[in-house]
Scaffold this active site. Structure first.
Site, PDB file in Angstrom:
ATOM      1  N   HIS A  72       0.812  -1.217   0.000  1.00 12.95           N
ATOM      2  CA  HIS A  72       0.000   0.000   0.000  1.00 12.95           C
ATOM      3  C   HIS A  72       0.845   1.267   0.000  1.00 12.95           C
ATOM      4  O   HIS A  72       1.880   1.349   0.661  1.00 12.95           O
ATOM      5  CB  HIS A  72      -1.008   0.001   1.160  1.00 12.95           C
ATOM      6  N   ASP A 189       6.200   1.452   6.858  1.00 13.88           N
ATOM      7  CA  ASP A 189       4.934   0.762   6.620  1.00 13.88           C
ATOM      8  C   ASP A 189       4.076   1.698   5.763  1.00 13.88           C
ATOM      9  O   ASP A 189       3.541   2.683   6.268  1.00 13.88           O
ATOM     10  CB  ASP A 189       4.279   0.466   7.973  1.00 13.88           C
ATOM     11  N   GLU A 223      -5.146   1.128   2.695  1.00 14.09           N
ATOM     12  CA  GLU A 223      -4.934   0.008   3.613  1.00 14.09           C
ATOM     13  C   GLU A 223      -4.999   0.447   5.068  1.00 14.09           C
ATOM     14  O   GLU A 223      -5.523  -0.273   5.924  1.00 14.09           O
ATOM     15  CB  GLU A 223      -3.584  -0.650   3.314  1.00 14.09           C
ATOM     16  N   GLU A 224      -4.481   1.636   5.369  1.00 14.99           N
ATOM     17  CA  GLU A 224      -4.416   2.085   6.759  1.00 14.99           C
ATOM     18  C   GLU A 224      -5.788   2.334   7.379  1.00 14.99           C
ATOM     19  O   GLU A 224      -5.915   2.434   8.593  1.00 14.99           O
ATOM     20  CB  GLU A 224      -3.555   3.351   6.873  1.00 14.99           C
ATOM     21  N   ASP A 244       4.200  -6.424   3.665  1.00 15.27           N
ATOM     22  CA  ASP A 244       3.962  -5.410   4.687  1.00 15.27           C
ATOM     23  C   ASP A 244       4.916  -5.645   5.851  1.00 15.27           C
ATOM     24  O   ASP A 244       5.823  -6.480   5.754  1.00 15.27           O
ATOM     25  CB  ASP A 244       2.501  -5.450   5.144  1.00 15.27           C
ATOM     26  N   HIS A 324       4.280   1.815  13.374  1.00 17.10           N
ATOM     27  CA  HIS A 324       3.375   2.956  13.510  1.00 17.10           C
ATOM     28  C   HIS A 324       3.917   4.003  14.472  1.00 17.10           C
ATOM     29  O   HIS A 324       3.166   4.796  15.037  1.00 17.10           O
ATOM     30  CB  HIS A 324       1.970   2.507  13.943  1.00 17.10           C
TER      31      HIS A 324
END
Length: 386
Positions: A72, A189, A223-224, A244, A324
């Site tokens: 993504h 990410d 995606e998030e 990922d 994250h």
């Protein structure tokens, strides 16, 4: 098979360029254009959906059962919730991440009239003013605000700048590429996954005539927030692998080196046969790997299955520390992932039955049921142990 050479300079350069383009979910047009231009440069045909997801393809000897690899383009970010009386901005997160990692972040506020720089700060940001209250205030999105680097000391001044509710805020990645192979940055990410896919594509192009079936390279944009690959697959695709991050932490099996093969996420186990096929490919090609299970994680493949696509699914990961947040990875994992992708798509199709969505039971897959044979580790008999 012989592992294809992965150009690590190209991979790192691609990742650095991707990181330089802000792309919080819903603000992905520019990175979609960049990715499309790179696919054009590589000579890979692709198409773009209405909102910007990219579906590129390398044609194989057969159309079905096609394979798909996904990563993504969108990242975490924030959004203006309120223009406050003090001229600062109340915010909410885009994607799931803690305000603990937002405090102190430099950022860009995108308005319809242009962009402004700023900093995300706790409400009590000065020890000279608040003393020990600086350390005692709670952590949470309601306890931070954006200080805009423009004349904005009240709500009217902020609004004259063109700032309004709903404006998107991109967080600076602040990347560092170290000589020992470590890479530290926000938004690895999943821009690292995108760079891996492009590096694998570059390696595959000279031998694309050897692909047994079509291979789709999917670049998703939501995606998030859970949308992922729900609306990008074709009917020809029988297996979908997401690239990922795998979280390195106590109790997890992920590592910053080699490939981490996810056996399950919070939606449940991935496809039994596909995950084990990938593990065997790693073993057969001397690709360092490990397995892991994630309980607080979902990826592009989960959204595809939830949308009703009947595809085999798997998730292959680069180990990432502090996901994250202030993320760190190693180039060894990125190279290993690109090598695995090339080995997988050049290898024979394991289940030709997958070319059709529906088929007879006769050629359906099997899973082992027989009791495992146990090797005796000593000459002590069960009777002697009793």
């Amino acid at each position: 098979m012989t592992i294809l050479h992965i150009d690590l300079d190209y991979l790192a350069d691609t990742l650095e360029k991707l990181l330089s383009i802000p792309s919080p979910t819903s603000y992905t047009d520019n990175i979609v254009r960049h990715c499309g231009q790179e696919l054009d440069r590589l000579g890979v045909p692709f198409e773009v959906t209405r909102r910007g997801a990219i579906r590129a393809v390398l044609r194989g000897k057969k159309r079905r059962p096609a394979r798909a690899i996904a990563a993504h383009l969108d990242t975490l970010g924030a959004q203006v919730k309120q223009v406050k009386d003090n001229g600062r901005l109340g915010v909410v997160p885009v994607g799931s991440w803690s305000a603990r990692f937002a405090e102190g972040a430099r950022c860009t506020i995108f308005t319809e009239q242009g962009s402004y720089r700023g900093t995300i700060l706790p409400l009590k940001a000065s020890g000279h003013t608040y003393g020990e209250e600086v350390d005692e205030q709670p952590c949470g999105w309601e306890h931070v605000e954006v200080r805009v680097d423009a004349r904005s000391s009240n709500a009217d001044e902020a609004k004259k700048l063109g700032i309004d509710v709903g404006d998107i805020i991109a967080i600076d990645p602040q990347p560092e590429f170290l000589e020992n192979g470590f890479i530290c940055s926000r938004h690895l990410d999943d821009k690292a996954g995108v760079a891996v896919m492009l590096a694998a594509l570059q390696a595959l192009i000279p031998v694309k005539n050897k692909l047994p079936v079509d291979v789709y390279f999917l670049f998703t944009i939501e995606e998030e927030v859970g949308v992922g690959a729900s609306n990008i697959l074709t009917e020809d695709v029988a297996s979908l692998i997401a690239v990922d991050n795998g979280t390195t932490a106590p109790g997890q099996g992920s590592a910053e080196f080699g490939v981490t093969i996810a056996m399950a996420d919070h939606n449940g186990p991935f496809d039994y046969h596909l995950t084990r096929q990938l593990a065997r490919l790693c073993a057969d090609n001397d690709i360092f790997h490990q397995r892991d299970v994630f309980r607080h994680y979902r990826s592009d493949v989960a959204s595809a299955v939830e949308a009703g696509h009947d595809v085999r699914t798997a998730l292959i990961c680069f180990g990432i520390d502090a996901s994250h947040g202030w993320e760190r990875i190693h180039v060894h994992a990125l190279r290993s992932l690109a090598e695995l992708i090339t080995a997988y798509v050049l290898g024979p199709v394991k289940f030709t039955r997958d070319a059709e969505e529906i088929g007879p039971l006769k050629d359906f897959t099997r899973q082992p049921m027989a009791e495992a044979e146990q090797e005796l580790t000593s000459d002590v008999t069960l009777e002697e142990e009793d």
